[in-house]
Design a protein around this motif. Sequence first.
Motif, short mmCIF file in Angstrom:
data_model
loop_
_atom_site.label_atom_id
_atom_site.label_comp_id
_atom_site.label_asym_id
_atom_site.label_seq_id
_atom_site.Cartn_x
_atom_site.Cartn_y
_atom_site.Cartn_z
N SER A 213 2.87 -17.71 -13.22
CA SER A 213 2.40 -19.07 -13.50
C SER A 213 1.12 -19.05 -14.33
CB SER A 213 2.16 -19.82 -12.18
OG SER A 213 3.35 -19.89 -11.41
N ALA A 214 0.20 -18.13 -13.99
CA ALA A 214 -1.05 -18.03 -14.72
C ALA A 214 -0.81 -17.64 -16.18
CB ALA A 214 -1.96 -16.99 -14.06
N TRP A 215 0.11 -16.74 -16.40
CA TRP A 215 0.40 -16.31 -17.76
C TRP A 215 0.97 -17.45 -18.59
CZ3 TRP A 215 -0.95 -12.77 -21.03
CH2 TRP A 215 -0.19 -12.54 -22.17
N ARG A 216 1.87 -18.24 -18.00
CA ARG A 216 2.45 -19.36 -18.72
C ARG A 216 1.38 -20.41 -19.01
NH1 ARG A 216 7.74 -21.14 -15.53
NH2 ARG A 216 8.01 -22.45 -17.39
N GLY A 217 0.44 -20.60 -18.07
CA GLY A 217 -0.66 -21.52 -18.31
C GLY A 217 -1.55 -21.05 -19.45
N PHE A 218 -1.77 -19.74 -19.52
CA PHE A 218 -2.57 -19.19 -20.62
C PHE A 218 -1.88 -19.43 -21.96
CE2 PHE A 218 -2.52 -15.35 -23.37
CZ PHE A 218 -3.75 -15.55 -23.99
N LEU A 219 -0.57 -19.25 -22.03
CA LEU A 219 0.15 -19.47 -23.28
C LEU A 219 0.06 -20.92 -23.73
CD1 LEU A 219 3.35 -17.30 -22.66
CD2 LEU A 219 1.30 -16.70 -23.97
N ASP A 220 -0.10 -21.84 -22.78
CA ASP A 220 -0.28 -23.25 -23.13
C ASP A 220 -1.61 -23.50 -23.83
OD1 ASP A 220 2.08 -24.33 -22.38
OD2 ASP A 220 1.36 -25.39 -20.62
N ARG A 221 -2.68 -22.87 -23.28
CA ARG A 221 -4.03 -23.09 -23.82
C ARG A 221 -4.73 -21.74 -23.95
NH1 ARG A 221 -6.03 -28.40 -20.28
NH2 ARG A 221 -4.18 -29.69 -20.68
N PRO A 222 -4.40 -20.98 -24.99
CA PRO A 222 -4.85 -19.58 -25.05
C PRO A 222 -6.31 -19.38 -25.43
CG PRO A 222 -3.57 -20.14 -26.99
CD PRO A 222 -3.49 -21.32 -26.09
N ILE A 223 -6.95 -20.34 -26.06
CA ILE A 223 -8.30 -20.11 -26.56
C ILE A 223 -9.36 -20.42 -25.50
CG2 ILE A 223 -9.96 -20.60 -28.39
CD1 ILE A 223 -7.39 -19.27 -29.30
N PHE A 224 -9.38 -21.66 -24.99
CA PHE A 224 -10.39 -22.08 -24.04
C PHE A 224 -9.86 -22.23 -22.61
CE2 PHE A 224 -11.91 -23.78 -28.13
CZ PHE A 224 -13.14 -23.15 -28.19
N GLY A 225 -8.54 -22.17 -22.44
CA GLY A 225 -7.98 -22.28 -21.11
C GLY A 225 -8.02 -23.71 -20.57
N TRP A 226 -7.77 -23.82 -19.27
CA TRP A 226 -7.68 -25.11 -18.61
C TRP A 226 -9.00 -25.55 -17.99
CZ3 TRP A 226 -2.86 -27.83 -17.47
CH2 TRP A 226 -1.75 -27.27 -18.10
N GLY A 227 -10.01 -24.72 -18.07
CA GLY A 227 -11.31 -25.05 -17.49
C GLY A 227 -11.46 -24.45 -16.10
N PRO A 228 -12.69 -24.06 -15.74
CA PRO A 228 -12.93 -23.51 -14.40
C PRO A 228 -12.48 -24.46 -13.30
CG PRO A 228 -14.83 -23.16 -15.82
CD PRO A 228 -13.89 -24.06 -16.57
N GLU A 229 -11.95 -23.90 -12.25
CA GLU A 229 -11.48 -24.66 -11.07
C GLU A 229 -10.21 -25.46 -11.34
OE1 GLU A 229 -12.68 -24.83 -7.60
OE2 GLU A 229 -13.14 -22.96 -8.60
N ASN A 230 -9.54 -25.21 -12.45
CA ASN A 230 -8.33 -25.96 -12.78
C ASN A 230 -7.07 -25.14 -12.66
OD1 ASN A 230 -9.59 -28.40 -13.24
ND2 ASN A 230 -9.90 -28.02 -15.42
N PHE A 231 -7.14 -23.99 -11.98
CA PHE A 231 -5.92 -23.21 -11.85
C PHE A 231 -4.85 -23.95 -11.05
CE2 PHE A 231 -3.10 -20.17 -9.75
CZ PHE A 231 -2.62 -19.50 -10.86
N SER A 232 -5.27 -24.79 -10.12
CA SER A 232 -4.29 -25.54 -9.33
C SER A 232 -3.38 -26.38 -10.22
CB SER A 232 -4.99 -26.42 -8.30
OG SER A 232 -5.90 -27.30 -8.94
N ALA A 233 -3.93 -26.90 -11.33
CA ALA A 233 -3.11 -27.67 -12.27
C ALA A 233 -2.08 -26.76 -12.94
CB ALA A 233 -3.99 -28.33 -13.31
#
Length: 366
Positions: A213-233
């Motif tokens: 799941s984390a890897w797929r989230g990274f592929l969505d936003r590879p440069i800056f990510g989803w922001g700290p504390e937003n892994f639950s999203a």
Amino acid sequence: ERGEGAFQMLHYWLFFSFLVVLFKTKEDWRRLFWAAAAAAVLMIFYGVVADLGLGHSFISQYVGGAPETIWGKLTIGRFQGSLGNPAYTAPYLLFAMFYLVSLWLGDEQRYKARKLIYLIPLVLFSFFFLNSQTRTTLLGFGFGAIVFLVYLIFSLPRLRLWLGSLLLAAIILGGMGFYFQQSAFVKSLPGARVFDISPETSSLNTRFWTWGSAWRGFLDRPIFGWGPENFSAVFDKYFDPRHFVPGLNTETWFDRAHSAYLDYLAETGILGLGAYLGIFAVFFMLFFKRSKNDWSEAPAAKKEISFFKSREFLGSIERGLMLALVAAYMVQNIAIFEVLPMYINLFFFLGFAFYYFYRAPLNPKP
């Protein structure tokens, strides 16, 4: 406790900066190491009191009733101290053991009866470190031990045969532990949980699914990510249904990737992960460039001292331990996430490393 973000990271940076600016002598750092060791003793004291049921307001790991014997209360469950999670306790004690050994190496009276001052808490820390049964940290400790021996093999040529034999024996014993992981003897060993690693292990499977799941989230936003504390999203968007097994008590929701590297990758993108890894890259660069500046000092005696009391030997041990600690920490972070007690120790150690690398040499050249 598990929260982090830019505001908290700013505090860690200030903590590190104050350590660099205010603590500039060996005696300063000895006092700090003693304070850190005392804090670890208090952390253990809380857990012992809680597990033995001596204080009703102390939070214990035993919810449905504790074992009857004192030994059972201290060993049957995974020790969590005052930190609330064995996965935090093990890394915390890993650093605490380093502080004690560094104190012992830097003590000019270490060869007298005074050395018991370090031995007693070191045995205590080692016992509860093993009793936390945190596989990732135990694996990191094993890897760190290998790094330590390899470093000594190259830095102490006269002991190369003995150290090489010890390294080979350690690798063979570790391999046998994994091969015979289901035997009653291996299961009875302290820290034997480290050998219980297989694809059928439920906690290992949940880690793999969460990492996906984390890897797929990274592929969505590879440069800056989803922001700290937003892994639950990220976890919610790419939820793996294998987490949920009807009728079984399973972990179905994660607020962390259970990997420090994937947490940074998903939450802060490639830039955040690069910055995080850059901290360790700078450490290794300075270690191999400047680490000849020893913290350990040989006794100032006119007569010739033995090799095992020499600056060459003690300095190599100290540098090897620093390298091993960082190696162990980086390996354990593959399958564990950072929290406040770990961050404080990390930046505390990095502050010491700055002092170690940049302090005035013991024998400056004219």
